[in-house]
Design an enzyme around this catalytic site. Structure first.
Site, mmCIF file in Angstrom:
data_model
loop_
_atom_site.group_PDB
_atom_site.id
_atom_site.type_symbol
_atom_site.label_atom_id
_atom_site.label_comp_id
_atom_site.label_asym_id
_atom_site.label_seq_id
_atom_site.Cartn_x
_atom_site.Cartn_y
_atom_site.Cartn_z
ATOM 1 N N ASP A 18 22.038 -42.642 -57.051
ATOM 2 C CA ASP A 18 21.627 -43.572 -58.093
ATOM 3 C C ASP A 18 22.769 -43.927 -59.062
ATOM 4 O O ASP A 18 22.638 -43.769 -60.270
ATOM 5 C CB ASP A 18 20.450 -42.920 -58.850
ATOM 6 C CG ASP A 18 19.867 -43.812 -59.922
ATOM 7 O OD1 ASP A 18 19.884 -45.036 -59.750
ATOM 8 O OD2 ASP A 18 19.405 -43.262 -60.948
ATOM 9 N N ASN A 50 24.210 -31.740 -55.721
ATOM 10 C CA ASN A 50 23.146 -32.258 -56.573
ATOM 11 C C ASN A 50 22.011 -32.776 -55.705
ATOM 12 O O ASN A 50 22.222 -33.647 -54.845
ATOM 13 C CB ASN A 50 23.663 -33.408 -57.434
ATOM 14 C CG ASN A 50 22.551 -33.996 -58.313
ATOM 15 O OD1 ASN A 50 22.130 -33.375 -59.288
ATOM 16 N ND2 ASN A 50 22.066 -35.180 -57.960
ATOM 17 N N GLU A 51 20.844 -32.243 -55.919
ATOM 18 C CA GLU A 51 19.606 -32.718 -55.294
ATOM 19 C C GLU A 51 19.707 -32.913 -53.783
ATOM 20 O O GLU A 51 19.323 -33.971 -53.256
ATOM 21 C CB GLU A 51 19.140 -34.016 -55.960
ATOM 22 C CG GLU A 51 18.775 -33.837 -57.414
ATOM 23 C CD GLU A 51 17.967 -35.010 -57.969
ATOM 24 O OE1 GLU A 51 17.965 -36.089 -57.373
ATOM 25 O OE2 GLU A 51 17.313 -34.802 -59.029
ATOM 26 N N ASN A 68 16.426 -30.321 -61.827
ATOM 27 C CA ASN A 68 16.244 -31.685 -62.332
ATOM 28 C C ASN A 68 14.743 -31.962 -62.293
ATOM 29 O O ASN A 68 14.166 -32.038 -61.209
ATOM 30 C CB ASN A 68 16.964 -32.696 -61.434
ATOM 31 C CG ASN A 68 18.488 -32.545 -61.503
ATOM 32 O OD1 ASN A 68 19.006 -31.799 -62.323
ATOM 33 N ND2 ASN A 68 19.195 -33.270 -60.658
ATOM 34 N N TYR A 71 11.314 -34.205 -63.707
ATOM 35 C CA TYR A 71 10.891 -35.476 -64.309
ATOM 36 C C TYR A 71 9.380 -35.531 -64.504
ATOM 37 O O TYR A 71 8.763 -36.540 -64.200
ATOM 38 C CB TYR A 71 11.406 -36.634 -63.441
ATOM 39 C CG TYR A 71 12.906 -36.818 -63.575
ATOM 40 C CD1 TYR A 71 13.443 -37.564 -64.627
ATOM 41 C CD2 TYR A 71 13.788 -36.213 -62.687
ATOM 42 C CE1 TYR A 71 14.816 -37.721 -64.769
ATOM 43 C CE2 TYR A 71 15.163 -36.368 -62.822
ATOM 44 C CZ TYR A 71 15.666 -37.126 -63.871
ATOM 45 O OH TYR A 71 17.018 -37.287 -64.020
ATOM 46 N N TYR A 101 8.766 -39.413 -63.078
ATOM 47 C CA TYR A 101 8.472 -39.625 -61.650
ATOM 48 C C TYR A 101 7.200 -38.892 -61.233
ATOM 49 O O TYR A 101 6.590 -39.234 -60.228
ATOM 50 C CB TYR A 101 9.648 -39.171 -60.775
ATOM 51 C CG TYR A 101 10.901 -39.977 -61.021
ATOM 52 C CD1 TYR A 101 10.882 -41.361 -60.935
ATOM 53 C CD2 TYR A 101 12.099 -39.357 -61.346
ATOM 54 C CE1 TYR A 101 12.023 -42.102 -61.169
ATOM 55 C CE2 TYR A 101 13.251 -40.098 -61.572
ATOM 56 C CZ TYR A 101 13.196 -41.470 -61.494
ATOM 57 O OH TYR A 101 14.328 -42.215 -61.727
ATOM 58 N N GLU A 134 18.550 -31.896 -65.559
ATOM 59 C CA GLU A 134 18.163 -33.291 -65.772
ATOM 60 C C GLU A 134 16.715 -33.345 -66.208
ATOM 61 O O GLU A 134 15.861 -32.673 -65.621
ATOM 62 C CB GLU A 134 18.297 -34.137 -64.489
ATOM 63 C CG GLU A 134 19.703 -34.440 -64.068
ATOM 64 C CD GLU A 134 19.790 -35.369 -62.851
ATOM 65 O OE1 GLU A 134 18.836 -36.146 -62.611
ATOM 66 O OE2 GLU A 134 20.810 -35.314 -62.154
ATOM 67 N N TRP A 182 19.135 -36.088 -68.992
ATOM 68 C CA TRP A 182 19.597 -37.164 -68.105
ATOM 69 C C TRP A 182 19.295 -38.464 -68.798
ATOM 70 O O TRP A 182 18.150 -38.816 -68.953
ATOM 71 C CB TRP A 182 18.912 -37.128 -66.739
ATOM 72 C CG TRP A 182 19.612 -38.065 -65.800
ATOM 73 C CD1 TRP A 182 19.180 -39.299 -65.404
ATOM 74 C CD2 TRP A 182 20.877 -37.863 -65.179
ATOM 75 N NE1 TRP A 182 20.106 -39.875 -64.571
ATOM 76 C CE2 TRP A 182 21.163 -39.020 -64.410
ATOM 77 C CE3 TRP A 182 21.815 -36.818 -65.207
ATOM 78 C CZ2 TRP A 182 22.338 -39.157 -63.676
ATOM 79 C CZ3 TRP A 182 22.974 -36.971 -64.466
ATOM 80 C CH2 TRP A 182 23.216 -38.138 -63.706
ATOM 81 N N LYS A 214 18.164 -44.160 -68.726
ATOM 82 C CA LYS A 214 17.697 -42.880 -69.283
ATOM 83 C C LYS A 214 18.663 -42.343 -70.339
ATOM 84 O O LYS A 214 18.479 -41.223 -70.822
ATOM 85 C CB LYS A 214 17.500 -41.859 -68.163
ATOM 86 C CG LYS A 214 16.374 -42.253 -67.201
ATOM 87 C CD LYS A 214 15.939 -41.132 -66.300
ATOM 88 C CE LYS A 214 14.914 -41.605 -65.293
ATOM 89 N NZ LYS A 214 15.467 -42.528 -64.267
HETATM 90 C C1 BDP Z 1 18.108 -37.743 -60.067
HETATM 91 C C2 BDP Z 1 19.591 -37.837 -59.830
HETATM 92 C C3 BDP Z 1 20.288 -38.818 -60.753
HETATM 93 C C4 BDP Z 1 19.426 -40.002 -61.022
HETATM 94 C C5 BDP Z 1 18.174 -39.537 -61.746
HETATM 95 C C6 BDP Z 1 17.230 -40.695 -62.073
HETATM 96 O O1 BDP Z 1 20.226 -36.586 -59.838
HETATM 97 O O2 BDP Z 1 21.523 -39.185 -60.177
HETATM 98 O O3 BDP Z 1 20.064 -40.995 -61.766
HETATM 99 O O4 BDP Z 1 17.488 -38.573 -60.973
HETATM 100 O O5 BDP Z 1 16.420 -41.032 -61.210
HETATM 101 O O6 BDP Z 1 17.511 -38.097 -58.877
HETATM 102 O O7 BDP Z 1 17.336 -41.245 -63.152
#
Ligand code: BDP
Length: 599
Positions: free
Chosen positions: A160, A407-408, A462, A464, A468, A501, A546, A565
């Site tokens: 992203d 990362n992820e 990370n 959300y 999400y 994040e 993030w 974000k």
């Molecule tokens: C995670 C990633 C990051 C994205 C973020 C997002 O580590 O690079 O920018 O979420 O979706 O998936 O904002």
């Protein structure tokens, strides 16, 4: 790899400026005749302005001419690139001299002596911005046959952020002795009361010499002594502390037949790092991470070095009460790492291992099914190289307190454990300071599904919830977040948990009375909810938002001219939530025992 500096025995010329430039094919034996120019260093994408050129994928070329300085027969001329994204080949007077794969680490190329005679040199740099299943970052590469039969190369980012490319960091012409210091490795060991340090310095040279001398100076440039049998004990040591840096200097000198042949100053800080019993210790004190995931991303420069932006970002970081950042999702410039050393800012250092997830299109596919990622990816070699080059470059930085292996990635899919086990081990084997190693876990890889977090020292997540997951419903989000964090803590009671994040896209100036996503109020509520939960988890040792600032991305349904974000906009203006953060972070000490403060 040593950063290029001046010394009694070394000089250098900055090759920044306006170079000839061409997108597409070129024969390096000929002169570049495109008539176009490009600035070095910068990303080419935003500077070229034309839309098709901005999105161009494939080969591209840079060229400039240089008069070479007179050097003596004991010296050599070296071209030193901070980074070329993502691949480079270097030609001088049409002769191929060397290449490098990987867009975020430095490389150097010695100019052979027979070319010194030519007076003026034609320097041509081939670059390429293709990403596929063998590279880091991982990209989805395809070729489209156009109506005229031509082929258009495409890379759909498997991550992203915009795939900026170019000569991103400085190019230097270095004059150094042929017999030179090629590496310096510094470690230190603190006494239990933290008053004394045993500093060990080992030096690698390009050829054998008679004598290697290492003098240690304090920050005020007083000489403290020299390294004997590889070590020196420093009494009343001044520690490199969080936001209160102190840097010693190791002055390394090589002698042959009694003559000085090379000398180099390497700055270093003395601090300890350790993970134990669900806590993260710096200088034997439990540390709380407050900070950000970032990007190297500014208007015009794209991902190209922007030192003023770097300093402004770190000043904003301090202003808001933070103490740390992660180099998401690739190694940042050497200039940034040196700045963080000086300012006492804690850095989690990451390689470009992002996109190791088949079909990852930012946040759109959040199912936990097995996509067969680990059968598809052919990234092992690139991954090993990235770890080797990062440790080689950053090993002496006091600011670096942990390494990130990826990362992820799809760490819930079959084969993840087997893929990562040797890579985590590689970091551990290579790092002279034996820092903790982590992997940044993706939201589908919950404690019941993840297959890799047993390998790492810190559980980096990370998450959300409220964005999400349970989008816009902060009550449900709170329940989900708390449950998951408690599950992680129960599964790995001895490992600290760090949120690397969490965030919600927010358009500055958008307001609502009713918790509507994308508004400034929602961003504030989202973070209040998250912090309420974080403050109840004893093993949670920090929070990195993030993102620090809004940044440019690929075109996607969920992206409104980039990812929003940021706590700051892309031009570094604060959103409403910055005030909330400043209040919170200035009231949380950098060091405190969370286990004692949470019931
Ligand atoms: C995670 C990633 C990051 C994205 C973020 C997002 O580590 O690079 O920018 O979420 O979706 O998936 O904002």
């Amino acid at each position: 790899m040593l950063y290029p500096i001046f010394s009694k025995t070394r000089s250098m010329y900055d090759l920044s400026g306006v170079w000839n430039f061409k997108l597409g094919e070129h024969d390096p034996g000929k002169k570049l005749s495109s008539g176009e120019v490009m600035v070095v260093p910068t990303s080419f994408n935003d500077v070229v302005v034309d839309k098709d050129k901005r999105n161009y994928i494939g080969d591209f070329w840079y060229e400039r001419f240089l008069d070479i300085p007179q050097i003596n027969q004991d010296q050599e001329l070296v071209l030193r690139f901070g980074s070329v994204t993502h691949a480079a080949k270097v030609y001088v007077n049409g002769q191929f001299l060397g290449q490098h794969q990987g867009g975020f680490t430095p490389f150097e190329i010695v100019i052979p002596e027979h070319l010194h005679q030519d007076g003026q040199l034609q320097l041509a740099v081939y670059a390429n911005n293709v990403l596929d299943y063998t590279t880091l970052p991982v990209g989805n590469y395809s070729e489209e046959v156009l109506e005229d039969g031509g082929i258009k190369k495409q890379v759909k980012e498997n991550f992203d952020f915009f795939n900026y490319a170019g000569i991103h960091r400085p190019v230097k012409l270095v004059v150094r002795p042929k017999i030179h210091i090629s590496d310096i490795i510094i470690t230190s060991h603190l006494s239990e009361d933290l008053k004394k340090a045993e500093v060990r310095v080992s030096v690698e040279t390009s050829a054998p010499v008679d004598k290697v001398e290492v003098l240690i100076y304090d920050q005020e440039k007083n000489k403290l002594g020299h390294i004997e049998n590889g070590k020196l004990e420093i009494e009343n040591v001044c520690l490199w502390e969080v936001l209160d840096a102190y840097l010693y200097t190791a002055r390394v000198s090589l002698f042959k037949d009694g003559n000085l042949i090379d000398t180099y100053d390497e700055e270093f800080g003395i601090r300890s790092v350790r993970v134990d019993n669900g806590q993260f210790f710096i200088n034997e004190k439990p540390f709380y991470f407050k900070g950000f995931g970032k990007h190297e991303d500014t208007y015009i420069n794209g991902r190209g070095l922007n030192e003023a932006a770097n300093l402004m970002d770190l000043n904003l970081l301090k202003e808001i009460g933070a103490n740390s950042f992660r180099t998401s999702h690739y190694p940042y410039s050497e200039e940034m790492m040196r700045l963080a050393d000086r300012l006492g800012i804690v850095v989690i250092d990451e390689i470009p291992a992002v996109g190791l997830f088949q079909n990852f299109t930012a946040a759109l596919d959040i199912s936990d099914k097995d996509h067969g990622t680990w059968k598809l990816m052919k990234t092992k070699d690139a991954h090993e190289q990235a770890i080797q080059e990062l440790v080689k470059r950053d090993k002496n930085h006091a600011c670096v307190i942990m390494w990130v292996v990826a990362n992820e990635p799809a760490s819930h899919e079959e084969g993840a454990h087997e893929y990562f086990e040797p890579l985590v081990q590689l970091y551990k084997d290579l790092d002279p300071q034996k820092r903790p190693v982590t992997l940044v876990n993706i939201l589908m890889a919950t404690p019941d599904k993840d297959k890799v977090m047993d390998l790492v020292d810190v559980i980096c997540l990370n998450r959300y919830y409220g964005w999400y997951l349970e989008h816009g419903d902060l009550d449900k989000a709170k329940i989900g977040l708390k449950k998951e964090l408690l599950d992680w803590q129960a599964l790995y009671p001895d490992k600290p948990i760090l949120i690397t994040e969490y965030g919600a896209d927010t358009l500055p100036g958008l307001h609502s009375m009713w918790e509507i996503p994308y508004t400034e109020e929602f961003q504030c509520d989202f973070y209040d909810m998250s912090h309420d939960v974080f403050d109840t988890i004893p093993n949670l040792v920090g929070e990195q938002v993030w993102n620090f600032a809004d940044f440019e991305t690929n075109l996607m349904i969920l992206r409104v001219q980039g990812n929003h974000k940021g706590l700051f906009s892309r031009n570094r203006q604060p959103k409403q939530v910055v005030k909330t953060f400043k209040k919170r972070w200035t009231s949380i000490p950098n060091y405190h025992n969370k286990k004692n403060s949470v019931k």
